[in-house]
Design a protein around this motif. Sequence first.
Motif, PDB file in Angstrom:
ATOM      1  N   ASP A   1      31.132 -91.529  25.944  1.00 46.83           N
ATOM      2  CA  ASP A   1      30.893 -91.932  27.324  1.00 46.83           C
ATOM      3  C   ASP A   1      32.059 -91.490  28.181  1.00 46.83           C
ATOM      4  OD1 ASP A   1      30.176 -93.072  29.625  1.00 46.83           O
ATOM      5  OD2 ASP A   1      30.258 -95.145  28.951  1.00 46.83           O
ATOM      6  N   GLU A   2      32.081 -90.237  28.562  1.00 41.48           N
ATOM      7  CA  GLU A   2      33.188 -89.687  29.350  1.00 41.48           C
ATOM      8  C   GLU A   2      32.700 -89.310  30.732  1.00 41.48           C
ATOM      9  OE1 GLU A   2      34.718 -86.439  27.195  1.00 41.48           O
ATOM     10  OE2 GLU A   2      35.064 -87.568  25.364  1.00 41.48           O
ATOM     11  N   GLU A   3      33.615 -89.348  31.684  1.00 39.35           N
ATOM     12  CA  GLU A   3      33.276 -89.018  33.053  1.00 39.35           C
ATOM     13  C   GLU A   3      33.092 -87.520  33.209  1.00 39.35           C
ATOM     14  OE1 GLU A   3      32.727 -90.977  35.803  1.00 39.35           O
ATOM     15  OE2 GLU A   3      32.651 -92.521  34.278  1.00 39.35           O
ATOM     16  N   LEU A   4      32.061 -87.142  33.961  1.00 38.47           N
ATOM     17  CA  LEU A   4      31.861 -85.729  34.290  1.00 38.47           C
ATOM     18  C   LEU A   4      32.484 -85.444  35.629  1.00 38.47           C
ATOM     19  CD1 LEU A   4      28.111 -85.258  33.343  1.00 38.47           C
ATOM     20  CD2 LEU A   4      30.047 -84.239  32.184  1.00 38.47           C
ATOM     21  N   GLU A   5      33.018 -84.276  35.779  1.00 37.20           N
ATOM     22  CA  GLU A   5      33.533 -83.899  37.077  1.00 37.20           C
ATOM     23  C   GLU A   5      32.361 -83.637  38.013  1.00 37.20           C
ATOM     24  OE1 GLU A   5      34.144 -79.188  35.922  1.00 37.20           O
ATOM     25  OE2 GLU A   5      35.847 -80.472  36.350  1.00 37.20           O
ATOM     26  N   GLU A   6      32.587 -83.883  39.283  1.00 36.39           N
ATOM     27  CA  GLU A   6      31.522 -83.696  40.274  1.00 36.39           C
ATOM     28  C   GLU A   6      31.101 -82.238  40.321  1.00 36.39           C
ATOM     29  OE1 GLU A   6      31.092 -83.859  45.102  1.00 36.39           O
ATOM     30  OE2 GLU A   6      32.631 -85.050  44.130  1.00 36.39           O
TER      31      GLU A   6
ATOM     32  N   LYS B   1      30.473 -78.474  29.335  1.00 32.02           N
ATOM     33  CA  LYS B   1      31.685 -79.276  29.138  1.00 32.02           C
ATOM     34  C   LYS B   1      31.551 -80.623  29.850  1.00 32.02           C
ATOM     35  CE  LYS B   1      35.256 -75.790  28.369  1.00 32.02           C
ATOM     36  NZ  LYS B   1      36.545 -75.247  28.863  1.00 32.02           N
ATOM     37  N   THR B   2      32.124 -81.641  29.229  1.00 38.17           N
ATOM     38  CA  THR B   2      32.208 -82.940  29.888  1.00 38.17           C
ATOM     39  C   THR B   2      33.374 -82.918  30.864  1.00 38.17           C
ATOM     40  OG1 THR B   2      33.525 -83.748  28.037  1.00 38.17           O
ATOM     41  CG2 THR B   2      31.156 -84.175  27.975  1.00 38.17           C
ATOM     42  N   GLY B   3      33.537 -84.005  31.574  1.00 36.23           N
ATOM     43  CA  GLY B   3      34.505 -84.030  32.662  1.00 36.23           C
ATOM     44  C   GLY B   3      35.937 -83.710  32.273  1.00 36.23           C
TER      45      GLY B   3
END
Length: 333
Positions: free
Chosen positions: A3-8, A65-67
Amino acid sequence: MEDEELEEEEYTPQEEGKEYTPQEEDEEEEAEALPKQEKEEQVPTPDPCPLTEEVLKEGLSLLSKTGNGLAHAYVKFEAKSKDLTDISLLKCFIHLRYVDLSDNKLQDLSPLNSLTHLLWLKVDGNLLTSACMQELPYLQVISFAHNHIKAIEGITHPRLVNLSLKGNKIQTALGLGHGQLFNLQILELRGNKLESTAGFNLPKLKSLYLAQNTIQKLEGLEGLEQLTTLHLRDNKLETLDGFCSSMKCLHYLNLRNNGISNPQEVEKLQVLPMLQALVLLDNPCSDESSYRLEVLVLLPHLQRLDKELVEEDERADANEIRQQRQEEEKETE
């Protein structure tokens, strides 16, 4: 998946948000004419068919890629024509950005509320009775076409650019966005049950498609200062009251197949300083022999009337008649 943040990410629509020429707009309307609305029908209760792990795996694609750049996740999911009634499994796939669930039997989209990085959503041809969803901060394109939606409250996604609600049962636009759709540029409401244009308080709207409704009255258009394209084909307009000078960017207006019988109604379009293309085919006024000439007398800046460009000799004849009438008016004063 972690559960990682994605960049906008900024989504640039292709087909959904492209600019159309007036000719393309005509062709699009003719090619995608919606079926006539039938009697009111009840939304059927489908047999349960939840999204399974197998269908989920088949529909995931576009590894990205994830954030934080340290992991990868699938960001696209497609499951069309699967008779799905329950998409609860999607709640855990928080990295999804593009989702297509068209032609299923969905009545509930609440599992998508956790997809806070969603950019693009298509749920055409389901059994939805509401477009209300939790606000998704990055969502830019939604299509709810051909559902059973009657009201449009609850659409509040702040970055939404393109919204399609065509082929539903919507009777009014009042309450749309409640002032939160600051960035909406394209709104498709063709084939609904609108009787009025009240409620479109959308400051950045550029294209508004209202063909195949039952609109009898134009009102509430004064806030559409950036609107460039307005489709009102196949409605029930008999007069052209309601246009205003604040609509200073409108250059294409389609009024085909309404009930406009008096060609002098066109004079009310003189408040539109940038109007270049006008479609009045299949109105009673277009059957008159001097129809094109009369319209050009009243709207000398038109570049295109119906499907034909304005010829120089037509413009010259119209200018001559206009000057004659102006001189006659001066003599009678």
